[in-house]
Design a protein around this motif. Structure first.
Motif, PDB file in Angstrom:
ATOM      1  N   ASN A   5       3.827  -2.741  -9.834  1.00 33.92           N
ATOM      2  CA  ASN A   5       4.110  -2.435  -8.350  1.00 33.92           C
ATOM      3  C   ASN A   5       4.364  -3.793  -7.746  1.00 33.92           C
ATOM      4  O   ASN A   5       3.380  -4.602  -7.360  1.00 33.92           O
ATOM      5  N   HIS A   6       5.915  -4.075  -7.418  1.00 34.04           N
ATOM      6  CA  HIS A   6       6.291  -5.395  -6.833  1.00 34.04           C
ATOM      7  C   HIS A   6       6.402  -5.158  -5.486  1.00 34.04           C
ATOM      8  O   HIS A   6       7.639  -4.785  -4.881  1.00 34.04           O
ATOM      9  N   ASN A   7       5.251  -5.296  -4.604  1.00 31.93           N
ATOM     10  CA  ASN A   7       5.134  -5.199  -3.149  1.00 31.93           C
ATOM     11  C   ASN A   7       4.602  -6.310  -2.620  1.00 31.93           C
ATOM     12  O   ASN A   7       4.538  -7.257  -3.428  1.00 31.93           O
ATOM     13  N   GLN A  66      11.355  -8.724  -2.814  1.00 31.33           N
ATOM     14  CA  GLN A  66      10.089  -8.717  -1.938  1.00 31.33           C
ATOM     15  C   GLN A  66      10.186 -10.468  -1.573  1.00 31.33           C
ATOM     16  O   GLN A  66       9.581 -10.629  -0.437  1.00 31.33           O
TER      17      GLN A  66
END
Length: 77
Positions: A5-7, A66
């Motif tokens: 999860n690229h947050n 992000q």
């Protein structure tokens, strides 16, 4: 296949920074980019953080969205 999860929280972890929402809010409140200043030229990054950001942008890595979000947030104050 590993799904990551690229947050924003994970980007802060990748940069070696505290990544809870309060820490992110504080970082953004205390760091700003000047008009015309690139994210990677900002003086508040360590050499390794700067290298990560530059390489991620160059490679159009999954982190780019992000990184762009962080860039925008650092210009809003």
């Amino acid at each position: 296949m590993e799904v990551f999860n690229h947050n924003l929280e994970n980007l802060f972890q990748q940069l070696g920074l505290p990544s809870d929402s309060e820490a992110i809010t504080t970082f953004i409140a205390n760091h700003h980019l000047q008009a015309g200043e690139s994210l990677t030229s900002a003086g508040f990054w360590s050499a390794s953080q700067k290298q990560f950001l530059e390489e991620a942008k160059l490679q159009d890595a999954d982190w780019v969205e992000q990184i762009d979000t962080l860039d925008t947030l650092l210009r809003k104050s």
